[in-house]
Design an enzyme around this catalytic site. Sequence first.
Site, PDB file in Angstrom:
ATOM      1  N   GLY A   1      39.065  39.130  34.403  1.00  0.00           N
ATOM      2  CA  GLY A   1      40.402  39.290  34.960  1.00  0.00           C
ATOM      3  C   GLY A   1      40.990  37.955  35.403  1.00  0.00           C
ATOM      4  O   GLY A   1      42.149  37.635  35.100  1.00  0.00           O
ATOM      5  N   THR A   2      40.196  37.180  36.100  1.00  0.00           N
ATOM      6  CA  THR A   2      40.694  35.908  36.641  1.00  0.00           C
ATOM      7  C   THR A   2      41.187  34.985  35.530  1.00  0.00           C
ATOM      8  O   THR A   2      42.264  34.388  35.634  1.00  0.00           O
ATOM      9  CB  THR A   2      39.573  35.217  37.449  1.00  0.00           C
ATOM     10  OG1 THR A   2      39.151  36.110  38.478  1.00  0.00           O
ATOM     11  CG2 THR A   2      40.051  33.913  38.060  1.00  0.00           C
TER      12      THR A   2
ATOM     13  N   GLN B   1      42.938  46.573  38.227  1.00  0.00           N
ATOM     14  CA  GLN B   1      42.476  47.783  38.928  1.00  0.00           C
ATOM     15  C   GLN B   1      43.087  49.062  38.355  1.00  0.00           C
ATOM     16  O   GLN B   1      42.736  50.153  38.789  1.00  0.00           O
ATOM     17  CB  GLN B   1      42.775  47.693  40.429  1.00  0.00           C
ATOM     18  CG  GLN B   1      41.924  46.691  41.165  1.00  0.00           C
ATOM     19  CD  GLN B   1      40.429  47.059  41.214  1.00  0.00           C
ATOM     20  OE1 GLN B   1      40.014  48.161  40.868  1.00  0.00           O
ATOM     21  NE2 GLN B   1      39.610  46.114  41.646  1.00  0.00           N
TER      22      GLN B   1
ATOM     23  N   HIS C   1      34.605  45.117  33.605  1.00  0.00           N
ATOM     24  CA  HIS C   1      33.632  45.619  34.592  1.00  0.00           C
ATOM     25  C   HIS C   1      34.245  46.555  35.626  1.00  0.00           C
ATOM     26  O   HIS C   1      33.517  47.163  36.412  1.00  0.00           O
ATOM     27  CB  HIS C   1      32.896  44.453  35.277  1.00  0.00           C
ATOM     28  CG  HIS C   1      33.715  43.651  36.229  1.00  0.00           C
ATOM     29  ND1 HIS C   1      33.486  43.658  37.586  1.00  0.00           N
ATOM     30  CD2 HIS C   1      34.740  42.793  36.040  1.00  0.00           C
ATOM     31  CE1 HIS C   1      34.337  42.842  38.174  1.00  0.00           C
ATOM     32  NE2 HIS C   1      35.109  42.298  37.262  1.00  0.00           N
TER      33      HIS C   1
ATOM     34  N   THR D   1      33.060  29.674  21.585  1.00  0.00           N
ATOM     35  CA  THR D   1      32.333  30.752  20.900  1.00  0.00           C
ATOM     36  C   THR D   1      32.385  32.015  21.751  1.00  0.00           C
ATOM     37  O   THR D   1      32.149  31.980  22.954  1.00  0.00           O
ATOM     38  CB  THR D   1      30.878  30.314  20.641  1.00  0.00           C
ATOM     39  OG1 THR D   1      30.927  29.117  19.858  1.00  0.00           O
ATOM     40  CG2 THR D   1      30.095  31.385  19.902  1.00  0.00           C
TER      41      THR D   1
ATOM     42  N   CYS E   1      36.271  36.044  55.864  1.00  0.00           N
ATOM     43  CA  CYS E   1      35.837  35.282  57.024  1.00  0.00           C
ATOM     44  C   CYS E   1      36.294  33.846  56.833  1.00  0.00           C
ATOM     45  O   CYS E   1      35.795  33.147  55.977  1.00  0.00           O
ATOM     46  CB  CYS E   1      34.319  35.346  57.111  1.00  0.00           C
ATOM     47  SG  CYS E   1      33.705  34.740  58.649  1.00  0.00           S
TER      48      CYS E   1
HETATM   49  N1  PLP Z   1      42.913  41.299  39.912  1.00  0.00           N
HETATM   50  C1  PLP Z   1      42.542  42.339  40.665  1.00  0.00           C
HETATM   51  C2  PLP Z   1      43.579  43.298  41.182  1.00  0.00           C
HETATM   52  C3  PLP Z   1      41.191  42.520  40.967  1.00  0.00           C
HETATM   53  O1  PLP Z   1      40.809  43.548  41.745  1.00  0.00           O
HETATM   54  C4  PLP Z   1      40.239  41.594  40.457  1.00  0.00           C
HETATM   55  C5  PLP Z   1      38.803  41.726  40.795  1.00  0.00           C
HETATM   56  O2  PLP Z   1      38.435  42.186  41.853  1.00  0.00           O
HETATM   57  C6  PLP Z   1      40.693  40.529  39.653  1.00  0.00           C
HETATM   58  C7  PLP Z   1      42.037  40.425  39.414  1.00  0.00           C
HETATM   59  C8  PLP Z   1      39.754  39.511  39.101  1.00  0.00           C
HETATM   60  O3  PLP Z   1      38.916  40.041  38.107  1.00  0.00           O
HETATM   61  P1  PLP Z   1      37.524  39.339  37.723  1.00  0.00           P
HETATM   62  O4  PLP Z   1      36.675  39.357  38.937  1.00  0.00           O
HETATM   63  O5  PLP Z   1      37.000  40.163  36.587  1.00  0.00           O
HETATM   64  O6  PLP Z   1      37.835  37.950  37.296  1.00  0.00           O
END
Ligand code: PLP
Length: 387
Positions: free
Chosen positions: A72-73, A179, A204, A240, A329
Amino acid sequence: MAERVYFDNNATTRPLDEVVAAMLPFLREEYANPSSVHQFGQSVHHRIEVAREQVASLLNATPREIIFTSGGTESINLAIRGMLTTRPEKRHFVTSAVEHSSVKRLADALEEEGYRVDRVGVDRDGRLDHDELADRIGEDTALVSLMWANNETGVLFDVERIAELAQQRGVPLHLDAVQAAGKLPMDVSAVRGLPVQLLSIAAHKFHGPKGVGALFVRRRTRIAPLLYGGRQERELRAGTENVAAIVGMGVACEHARTALAGGEYQQVRRLRDRLEAGLLERMSNAHVHGGGAERIINTTNIGFEGLEAEAILLLLSENGICASSGSACSSGSLEPSHVLKAMGIEPSSAHGAVRFSLSRFNTEAEVDHVVAVLPGLLERLTALSHA
Ligand code: PLP
């Protein structure tokens, strides 16, 4: 009752057995590089293309519109940076005040680089302020990036309305659908689908493997890559491919699609509602954050007034129950989550906010167990904190 009750599915989910089984050959005997011209490489390449079709199918996109990434990131960073790079004359970025850190911290970095960034607010239930969004979008706006479902509260943004507005204003839109994917039906097709240019997902979060994701890039939308190297993924993601993970993601998408079509997710919603109702009934100091808004089916964020989330989570963990809080934190002090803060939730409730996120692997017995034990645990905690 299993030894562990796992109510932390927004952090990550258990991979399906079918996902793991499909991945294994690509970690063992099917190890060829998919870019190699020999038959061995080409058969692996073919399997990636099958996965691409499976991912596209979940979104009702075309396979050419799917770019595999490391999660996702990366999808989010590629979407946002990639779009801003192709529109260098526009120096304004619009997002919301409740985004995941992958958007939030990138927005902070963009601001330091000289971009003007607007973070649109939300109401007390976490709903986006659409009037503010409309006001913020201007001539100079390069991109709007908003989340579909909030990871802490499960609150859903009205993406149809947002996409319509962005389209009217001629500004590209990226959705962080990490999400939402696999938990609600999605359609980004050119004909009647959501008019969004870019959309990020991660395997995931819906029973696929970690470290793999995808970015939907609508046909004719131009973005620049983050990484330069080989010509993989239409030159938008060099390197790759993580073949086993990509294959696993494809299978997870297939299963999510079937589960969505079969209404299996209604069962998750029933469990979430049962948990929420059970806890609220037994504890007068409990409030649901975002409870008045449309929410994703599996998430509830409950504030236990006057208690600290970290202490609750430790106690839950000692009793085999996995949940999360949105708090981070920072520099020794426990900061309440930026999401709850933006919603205007009082610190006394935000500090004690616990997120329970369920999946299809959870059972009614688990929900009833948590409802039965949590009030007693919190009573002990209250007694300790007043001692
Ligand atoms: N965006 C949202 C709303 C998320 O909940 C998350 C992960 O918790 C991410 C992006 C990032 O995904 P990843 O941890 O697979 O990079």
